[in-house]
Design a protein around this motif. Structure first.
Motif, mmCIF file in Angstrom:
data_model
loop_
_atom_site.group_PDB
_atom_site.id
_atom_site.type_symbol
_atom_site.label_atom_id
_atom_site.label_comp_id
_atom_site.label_asym_id
_atom_site.label_seq_id
_atom_site.Cartn_x
_atom_site.Cartn_y
_atom_site.Cartn_z
ATOM 1 N N LYS A 69 0.844 -1.198 0.000
ATOM 2 C CA LYS A 69 0.000 0.000 0.000
ATOM 3 C C LYS A 69 0.875 1.243 0.000
ATOM 4 N N LYS A 70 0.519 2.216 -0.837
ATOM 5 C CA LYS A 70 1.235 3.487 -0.920
ATOM 6 C C LYS A 70 0.221 4.622 -0.811
ATOM 7 N N VAL A 71 0.558 5.623 -0.040
ATOM 8 C CA VAL A 71 -0.243 6.842 0.027
ATOM 9 C C VAL A 71 0.650 7.998 -0.397
ATOM 10 N N MET A 72 0.177 8.798 -1.339
ATOM 11 C CA MET A 72 0.983 9.925 -1.805
ATOM 12 C C MET A 72 0.104 11.151 -1.987
ATOM 13 N N ILE A 73 0.743 12.322 -1.921
ATOM 14 C CA ILE A 73 0.043 13.595 -2.128
ATOM 15 C C ILE A 73 0.649 14.303 -3.327
ATOM 16 N N LEU A 74 -0.217 14.715 -4.253
ATOM 17 C CA LEU A 74 0.184 15.575 -5.362
ATOM 18 C C LEU A 74 -0.569 16.893 -5.210
ATOM 19 N N ASN A 75 0.179 17.961 -5.016
ATOM 20 C CA ASN A 75 -0.395 19.280 -4.738
ATOM 21 C C ASN A 75 0.036 20.253 -5.836
ATOM 22 N N PHE A 76 -0.893 20.556 -6.746
ATOM 23 C CA PHE A 76 -0.613 21.497 -7.841
ATOM 24 C C PHE A 76 -1.791 22.449 -8.028
ATOM 25 N N PRO A 77 -1.525 23.745 -8.210
ATOM 26 C CA PRO A 77 -0.259 24.422 -8.001
ATOM 27 C C PRO A 77 0.293 24.166 -6.598
ATOM 28 N N ASN A 78 1.592 23.943 -6.555
ATOM 29 C CA ASN A 78 2.240 23.537 -5.321
ATOM 30 C C ASN A 78 2.364 24.706 -4.344
ATOM 31 N N ASN A 79 2.057 24.410 -3.099
ATOM 32 C CA ASN A 79 2.388 25.302 -1.990
ATOM 33 C C ASN A 79 3.577 24.664 -1.285
ATOM 34 N N PRO A 80 4.746 25.297 -1.295
ATOM 35 C CA PRO A 80 4.979 26.740 -1.383
ATOM 36 C C PRO A 80 5.485 27.277 -2.712
ATOM 37 N N TYR A 104 4.278 25.936 -8.374
ATOM 38 C CA TYR A 104 4.585 25.229 -9.616
ATOM 39 C C TYR A 104 3.478 24.246 -9.953
ATOM 40 N N SER A 105 3.096 24.215 -11.224
ATOM 41 C CA SER A 105 2.203 23.200 -11.777
ATOM 42 C C SER A 105 2.929 22.496 -12.914
ATOM 43 N N PRO A 106 2.644 21.210 -13.138
ATOM 44 C CA PRO A 106 3.362 20.468 -14.170
ATOM 45 C C PRO A 106 2.988 20.915 -15.575
ATOM 46 N N THR A 107 3.915 20.733 -16.477
ATOM 47 C CA THR A 107 3.578 20.855 -17.890
ATOM 48 C C THR A 107 2.664 19.687 -18.249
ATOM 49 N N VAL A 108 2.049 19.771 -19.400
ATOM 50 C CA VAL A 108 1.212 18.657 -19.858
ATOM 51 C C VAL A 108 2.050 17.384 -19.956
ATOM 52 N N ALA A 109 3.260 17.506 -20.476
ATOM 53 C CA ALA A 109 4.134 16.335 -20.613
ATOM 54 C C ALA A 109 4.486 15.755 -19.244
ATOM 55 N N GLU A 110 4.758 16.618 -18.261
ATOM 56 C CA GLU A 110 5.090 16.137 -16.917
ATOM 57 C C GLU A 110 3.897 15.426 -16.280
#
Length: 430
Positions: A188-199, A202-208
């Motif tokens: 089991k894995k728990v992860m957080i993706l926060n975009f636009p990122n605080n602090p 940054y938000s990913p490019t479409v490719a990212e």
């Protein structure tokens, strides 16, 4: 285990046994009570004399209220003073889901759950922790993250934050992200993706975004059971072309049967209502159907019920009225233009090459914030104090990374702010 919890668990196990394994023991045991006081109250709805719910009413059946409060609120008293449901008001739940689809065309005809209302995003993260995080679990986060994750998930639920490097060479360090998912073997894995990122803003490019989804899908294909908390607090505030304007949730919601995407969002930052305290939790998974989502919604509402009972009725009613207002989109566009102007002013100010002596900007393109990393030998806490005492400038120091909230300053102040940081750095060397 309460039989009502087991009823929900049976549905979840039947529809997707992996999600049942993702649930914490709290998550497995929680339910929204259909019986007891709430059930009896529901059955009595519409009777002539209703002596069930613990709220007071006037003799004419309307909510009891103080005129000194009612006179200040331009809404029907029934939309203000009574309790809201623990799931949230049905109208705003339906409206928010329709807005999610409108803002995220990648979802198209994909089915996601009906959002459950939380007391804004901090509470949303906490409820996600309640549902999925056990004592000793590791939660994968970047090394630049919102500090409240630590308070909520680590100190609140006993998790360990497993950090990976966010940036490499001016872009997301996806190699580090992949390595973090591989750490500890299959499970089991728990992860957080926060975009636009605080602090960092940054938000990913479409490719990212596409590459992140591919990494997570590959990991799920190896047998990992992955809960992805998509913290969309600053959703919609993207200022550059080529940057993904849709939620990372749209890449994950039907990615793999082993990937549960949990969208945590709300109007707090999007609609500039920080004090309203309204947020939402929405689920998406490959193969998820109405029965599965209904069970997940009931568990989440049960967690809310057992935690705060319900979110504020007046806030939900005011927001629903605003969302239905024909002027809403134009007003929101006007505020976006102000934010974009401030962002552009920051970009312009940072073109001054002399700043490289003292600090460099981390990648940024969206949100409320941006960060500069101090040069070696400089101490962020010393500089922060100099800025207050000598230059009347306030910033946040994060281990020698300075966070600037351009959301909270006029565009015309951008140059003065960075000049102040520059000179405070020089002062600290004396």
């Amino acid at each position: 285990m309460n039989p009502q919890a087991e009823e929900l668990n049976i549905v979840i196990r039947e529809k997707n046994p992996v999600v049942y394994e993702m649930l914490s023991e709290r998550g497995k045991n929680i339910f929204f009570p259909k019986k007891g006081i709430l059930g009896q109250t529901a059955e009595a709805k519409g009777v002539r004399i209703n002596a069930t719910i613990g709220a007071a009413v006037e003799d004419n059946g309307t909510p009891m209220r103080l005129e000194s409060l009612e006179n200040k609120i331009g809404l029907d008293p029934s939309l203000v003073f009574p309790y809201a449901p623990s799931f949230g008001r049905p109208d705003i739940r339906a409206k928010w889901r329709s807005m999610i689809y409108e803002k995220n065309p990648r979802l198209a005809d994909k089915l996601v759950s009906l959002p459950v209302v939380t007391n804004a995003l901090t509470h949303g993260v906490s409820m996600a922790g309640y549902m999925f995080v056990e004592q000793g679990d590791k939660v994968i986060v970047p090394d630049l993250f919102w500090g409240n994750y630590n308070l909520i998930l680590s100190h609140g639920y006993g998790a360990e934050l497993q950090k990976y490097k966010l940036f490499e060479g001016g872009q997301l360090d996806l190699v580090a992200l992949k390595a973090s998912l591989e750490e500890g073997g299959i499970g089991k894995k728990v992860m957080i993706l926060n975009f636009p990122n605080n602090p960092t803003g940054y938000s990913p490019t479409v490719a990212e975004a596409e590459q992140m989804a591919a990494i997570i899908k590959e990991s799920a294909g190896k047998g990992n059971k992955i809960v992805v908390l998509c913290d969309d607090a600053y959703f919609g505030l993207v200022y550059e072309t080529g940057i993904e304007t849709q939620s990372i949730f749209t890449y994950l919601n039907d990615l793999h049967e082993n990937v549960l995407a949990v969208k945590i969002d709300g109007p707090t930052k999007e609609d500039y209502v920080w004090g309203f305290r309204v947020g939402f939790i929405t689920y998406g998974i490959k193969g998820g159907d109405a029965d599965f989502y209904t069970a997940m919604e009931a568990k989440t509402a049960g967690a809310v019920r057992g935690n705060i009972s319900n979110s504020a009725n007046i806030s939900q009613s005011l927001l629903f009225a605003a969302f239905e207002d024909p002027a809403y989109k134009a007003q929101k566009a006007d505020k976006y233009a102000i934010m974009k102007k401030r962002y552009d002013a920051v970009k312009e100010a940072l073109k001054d090459d002399k700043y490289q002596e003292c600090f460099t900007a981390l990648p940024y393109n969206s949100g409320y914030f941006m960060c500069v990393k101090l040069a070696d030998g400089l101490d962020g806490e010393t500089i922060r104090k100099i800025l207050i005492e000598k230059y009347s400038i306030g910033i946040i120091n994060l281990n020698n990374v300075i966070r600037v909230a351009f959301s909270a300053m006029a565009a015309g102040d951008a140059k003065e702010l960075f000049e102040g940081i520059y000179h405070a750095c020089l002062d600290s060397k004396k």
